[in-house]
Design an enzyme around this catalytic site. Structure first.
Site, short mmCIF file in Angstrom:
data_model
loop_
_atom_site.label_atom_id
_atom_site.label_comp_id
_atom_site.label_asym_id
_atom_site.label_seq_id
_atom_site.Cartn_x
_atom_site.Cartn_y
_atom_site.Cartn_z
N GLU A 95 6.83 -11.54 -42.84
CA GLU A 95 5.90 -10.42 -42.78
C GLU A 95 6.62 -9.08 -42.94
O GLU A 95 7.79 -8.94 -42.56
CB GLU A 95 5.15 -10.46 -41.45
CG GLU A 95 4.26 -11.69 -41.37
CD GLU A 95 3.43 -11.80 -40.11
OE1 GLU A 95 2.26 -12.18 -40.24
OE2 GLU A 95 3.94 -11.51 -39.02
N CYS A 108 8.53 -1.55 -42.50
CA CYS A 108 9.32 -2.39 -41.59
C CYS A 108 9.41 -3.75 -42.26
O CYS A 108 8.39 -4.37 -42.55
CB CYS A 108 8.60 -2.49 -40.24
SG CYS A 108 9.41 -3.64 -39.11
N CYS A 119 15.42 -14.57 -28.55
CA CYS A 119 14.98 -13.68 -27.46
C CYS A 119 13.64 -14.20 -26.94
O CYS A 119 12.73 -14.49 -27.73
CB CYS A 119 14.85 -12.25 -27.96
SG CYS A 119 16.37 -11.65 -28.71
N CYS A 357 6.12 -4.51 -32.62
CA CYS A 357 7.49 -5.03 -32.47
C CYS A 357 7.45 -6.40 -31.83
O CYS A 357 6.80 -6.59 -30.80
CB CYS A 357 8.30 -4.13 -31.55
SG CYS A 357 8.61 -2.52 -32.20
N1 SAH Z 1 16.49 -8.71 -34.63
C1 SAH Z 1 16.53 -7.32 -34.47
C2 SAH Z 1 15.40 -6.59 -35.16
C3 SAH Z 1 14.01 -7.16 -35.06
S1 SAH Z 1 13.15 -7.03 -33.55
C4 SAH Z 1 16.60 -6.94 -32.99
O1 SAH Z 1 16.35 -7.79 -32.16
O2 SAH Z 1 16.93 -5.80 -32.71
C5 SAH Z 1 12.79 -5.29 -33.39
C6 SAH Z 1 12.67 -4.82 -31.94
O3 SAH Z 1 11.49 -5.37 -31.32
C7 SAH Z 1 13.84 -5.23 -31.07
O4 SAH Z 1 14.26 -4.17 -30.27
C8 SAH Z 1 13.23 -6.32 -30.21
O5 SAH Z 1 13.91 -6.52 -29.01
C9 SAH Z 1 11.84 -5.80 -30.01
N2 SAH Z 1 10.88 -6.81 -29.55
C10 SAH Z 1 10.92 -8.15 -29.77
N3 SAH Z 1 9.86 -8.75 -29.21
C11 SAH Z 1 9.12 -7.77 -28.62
C12 SAH Z 1 7.89 -7.75 -27.90
N4 SAH Z 1 7.20 -8.87 -27.68
N5 SAH Z 1 7.44 -6.58 -27.43
C13 SAH Z 1 8.09 -5.43 -27.68
N6 SAH Z 1 9.26 -5.37 -28.38
C14 SAH Z 1 9.78 -6.54 -28.83
FE1 SF4 Z 2 15.58 -12.28 -33.39
FE2 SF4 Z 2 15.31 -9.68 -32.88
FE3 SF4 Z 2 13.36 -11.39 -32.24
FE4 SF4 Z 2 15.66 -11.40 -30.86
S1 SF4 Z 2 14.15 -9.74 -30.97
S2 SF4 Z 2 14.58 -13.21 -31.62
S3 SF4 Z 2 17.12 -10.96 -32.49
S4 SF4 Z 2 14.05 -10.92 -34.29
#
Ligand code: SAH
Ligand code: SF4
Length: 368
Positions: A95, A108, A119, A357
């Site tokens: 996406e 994005c 994560c 995010c």
């Molecule tokens: N993999 C990279 C970039 C993609 S995620 C990273 O982890 O930084 C982009 C951002 O969204 C990151 O800061 C991540 O921690 C955050 N994120 C992931 N899941 C989320 C959620 N459920 N709610 C809010 N932010 C989230």
């Molecule tokens: Fe991957 Fe970023 Fe999502 Fe963590 S927050 S699982 S590094 S996309």
């Protein structure tokens, strides 16, 4: 599709020029073709005027101009966010999101199908890793958004509606790209850098490296490599906790790259690049949003050129936590300010279409 053709969108302008010159065509054709494809959205080499027939044939034999097909498009009710689902070769889907914030258009984009970092609160992490994207697949997402903004892609009636909401719509251009979609960009380093190189070139999408922000979970060797790069991309580091133990519980990748090594790499980056870092902090109610936690962040980042982006947790199907309340987020910010740390609370946009995010899941189940 002929099997040995490659995507036009995977090559940089100098690489393409070399391809033209190697075949003994005048190099001016490189600019003509580049502009036709990137600025006018041309989808067929034979439609580009002034090209010799022999060159058209050579191009057709070597490159394809199709972008990964769109499987779905969703628009948020407020008109400011659009989410695109791209189908990739091999059956994976990723996406991308077009966002309009205060007169600026940002794309994005995803760097991987799924993610290996796991994560716990992230929809992409919850689905696991499928594969890296190629540079062409990363570029393709940006080109699609750019074409929508320029009006050269099928935009549909909702674009007019969204455009009408912005007084600058007619003069809008895609200005910024954030690698914050699906995947961990520093786990797919070479393809990401190649994509930035393709996109920054003039007469094309022409987004300078300083208009890219790359967000990482904290891949230490990648941060160090980025620090040594000539390209001035911005760096965002997802922190989420101020101690190794708490961080490892939310971000399993912290076991491979512990907090002290991460902070050392961040300091190396700041010193080497003479620029700051954005630290992202997903605020989860009762988990990492207390004033004590904010003091711990303050102590950790004090003295660094740092800005903290607070992201109230967005819902995903695999994690039960709740987002921090606005009053707690404000308190958190006030504590950070005591340490001289500027911070923002990210606007919650596109949640109705699961474009926030951490909500991007491609073909996964988090369909908003
Ligand atoms: N993999 C990279 C970039 C993609 S995620 C990273 O982890 O930084 C982009 C951002 O969204 C990151 O800061 C991540 O921690 C955050 N994120 C992931 N899941 C989320 C959620 N459920 N709610 C809010 N932010 C989230
Ligand atoms: Fe991957 Fe970023 Fe999502 Fe963590 S927050 S699982 S590094 S996309």
């Amino acid at each position: 599709m002929i099997a040995d053709r490659t995507s036009f969108f995977g090559q940089t302008r100098p690489e393409f020029k070399a391809w033209i010159v190697d075949r003994e065509f005048p190099e001016v054709h490189a600019k003509t073709i580049w502009s036709a494809v990137y600025l006018r959205g041309e989808g067929r080499f034979e439609q580009i005027a002034t090209l010799p027939r022999r060159l058209v044939t050579a191009l057709q034999e070597s490159f394809f101009l199709e972008l990964p097909p769109l499987a779905q498009e969703r628009h948020s009710a407020d008109g400011f966010t659009r989410k695109y689902l791209h189908s990739l070769e091999g059956g994976q889907q990723v996406e991308s999101v077009l966002m309009r914030f205060s007169g600026r258009v940002t794309a994005c984009v995803s760097s991987q199908a799924g993610c290996a970092m796991g994560c716990v609160f992230c929809a992409t992490g919850q689905q696991g890793f499928s594969r890296h994207l190629s540079a062409a697949e990363i570029v393709g997402q940006v080109v699609h958004v750019d074409r929508v903004v320029r009006g050269s892609a099928a935009a549909g009636p909702a674009l007019a509606k969204a455009g009408a909401a912005s007084p600058h719509a007619r003069h809008e251009r895609l200005r910024n790209v954030v690698l914050m979609g699906m995947g961990e960009p520093l786990h797919n380093y070479d393809a990401v850098m190649q994509a930035i190189e393709v996109l920054r070139y003039p007469h094309g999408v022409a987004i300078g490296a300083e208009h890219f922000t790359l967000s990482t979970v904290g891949v230490v060797p990648g941060i160090r490599r980025l620090a040594d790069e000539p390209r001035p991309v911005h760096l965002a580091v997802s922190l989420h906790a101020a101690t190794q133990e708490e961080r490892a519980a939310l971000v399993p990748a912290a076991r491979a790259w512990p907090l002290d090594e991460l902070m050392e790499a961040c300091r190396y980056y700041c010193a080497k690049r003479d620029r700051g870092i954005f630290f992202e902090w997903t605020l989860i109610e009762g988990r990492n949003d207390s004033p004590e936690e904010a003091h711990a962040v303050g102590r950790l980042l004090q003295g660094m050129q740092a800005q903290v982006n607070l992201i109230p947790l967005n819902p995903t199907s695999g994690f039960a936590g709740a987002p921090t309340r606005p009053s707690a987020a404000k308190r958190f910010q006030a504590v950070l300010a005591e340490y001289g740390l500027p911070s923002t609370v990210r606007q919650r946009r596109g949640i109705d279409v699961a474009a926030g995010c951490g909500q991007l899941a491609g073909a996964g189940t988090n369909r908003g």
